[in-house]
Motif scaffolding. Sequence first.
Motif, PDB file in Angstrom:
ATOM      1  N   PHE A   1      -5.697 -41.582 -17.379  1.00 37.11           N
ATOM      2  CA  PHE A   1      -4.454 -40.849 -17.586  1.00 37.11           C
ATOM      3  C   PHE A   1      -3.613 -40.868 -16.312  1.00 37.11           C
ATOM      4  O   PHE A   1      -4.139 -40.776 -15.205  1.00 37.11           O
ATOM      5  N   CYS A   2      -2.303 -40.970 -16.504  1.00 40.79           N
ATOM      6  CA  CYS A   2      -1.373 -40.805 -15.387  1.00 40.79           C
ATOM      7  C   CYS A   2      -0.182 -39.991 -15.876  1.00 40.79           C
ATOM      8  O   CYS A   2      -0.032 -39.751 -17.083  1.00 40.79           O
ATOM      9  N   TYR A   3       0.620 -39.559 -14.940  1.00 41.32           N
ATOM     10  CA  TYR A   3       1.692 -38.626 -15.272  1.00 41.32           C
ATOM     11  C   TYR A   3       2.969 -39.041 -14.555  1.00 41.32           C
ATOM     12  O   TYR A   3       2.955 -39.372 -13.370  1.00 41.32           O
ATOM     13  N   VAL A   4       4.077 -39.003 -15.281  1.00 41.45           N
ATOM     14  CA  VAL A   4       5.400 -39.265 -14.707  1.00 41.45           C
ATOM     15  C   VAL A   4       6.153 -37.940 -14.662  1.00 41.45           C
ATOM     16  O   VAL A   4       6.233 -37.236 -15.677  1.00 41.45           O
ATOM     17  N   GLU A   5       6.666 -37.591 -13.510  1.00 32.82           N
ATOM     18  CA  GLU A   5       7.424 -36.351 -13.395  1.00 32.82           C
ATOM     19  C   GLU A   5       8.643 -36.545 -12.505  1.00 32.82           C
ATOM     20  O   GLU A   5       8.765 -37.565 -11.802  1.00 32.82           O
ATOM     21  N   VAL A   6       9.532 -35.572 -12.538  1.00 34.49           N
ATOM     22  CA  VAL A   6      10.755 -35.602 -11.735  1.00 34.49           C
ATOM     23  C   VAL A   6      10.509 -34.832 -10.453  1.00 34.49           C
ATOM     24  O   VAL A   6      10.047 -33.688 -10.479  1.00 34.49           O
ATOM     25  N   GLU A   7      10.831 -35.449  -9.337  1.00 33.29           N
ATOM     26  CA  GLU A   7      10.718 -34.802  -8.031  1.00 33.29           C
ATOM     27  C   GLU A   7      12.051 -34.961  -7.308  1.00 33.29           C
ATOM     28  O   GLU A   7      12.342 -36.010  -6.744  1.00 33.29           O
ATOM     29  N   GLY A   8      12.865 -33.926  -7.332  1.00 29.43           N
ATOM     30  CA  GLY A   8      14.201 -34.037  -6.759  1.00 29.43           C
ATOM     31  C   GLY A   8      15.036 -35.017  -7.564  1.00 29.43           C
ATOM     32  O   GLY A   8      15.202 -34.867  -8.777  1.00 29.43           O
TER      33      GLY A   8
END
Length: 222
Positions: free
Chosen positions: A125-132
């Motif tokens: 599993f991996c995760y994509v998220e918003v950082e700034g």
Amino acid sequence: MPRSFLAVSLIALALAGCVTKPRPPSHLGATVTVAPPSKADVWQRVASAADAARIARIGSAWSEGLAEARSRGFGDEVKKEALLLRSGAALARPAPTPGSYSCRMVEIGSTPKKKVAFERFKPFFCYVEVEGELLTIVKQTGSQRPAGRLWEDDVASRLVYLGSLALGEEDQPKAYGEDPARDMAGVVERVAPFVWRLVIPYPRNGAKLDVFELTPVTEQPK
């Protein structure tokens, strides 16, 4: 008015018209226009010279890796991967949607020290998220967990990945550039509806390419 006074006045006016007005120094009148940095300029200021060179040679990594895999008897395996291992498969809008993904890695090509020119690994599993203003990709499971930021590039069909590797029980990966031995650099591309890939050219494991496939999932890892 006396004629002599009129004549003198006319001569004075004529002479005044011949006087050249002083000009400002040329350097004060010059205008310097500085072009804004390109998208590639921005990520190249962050990347090391070695990683920028790897990304610049990604075309060579594709051709060398695929040629080695096929020449060593893995042609059918390459074909089964279809678009994932097609070098020119990148589509428009490369940014992955934030959320959880099922990820798996395929390794192709090798240095003389490696025996295998093609290898698949178990999904994780991996995760994509918003950082700034940036997206990040983080591998959530396993003993080696890459994590990095995605930067826009002058090539519109890809994002540039600059990241690092967390090992063992480490809670967080080191920041990119903190430990060059763990740094990772590559590109993210969309190759089909809801399918993305992260391509790492000339990784430190000795392969020619590490290719991660990312497909969205609804269930979060336990």
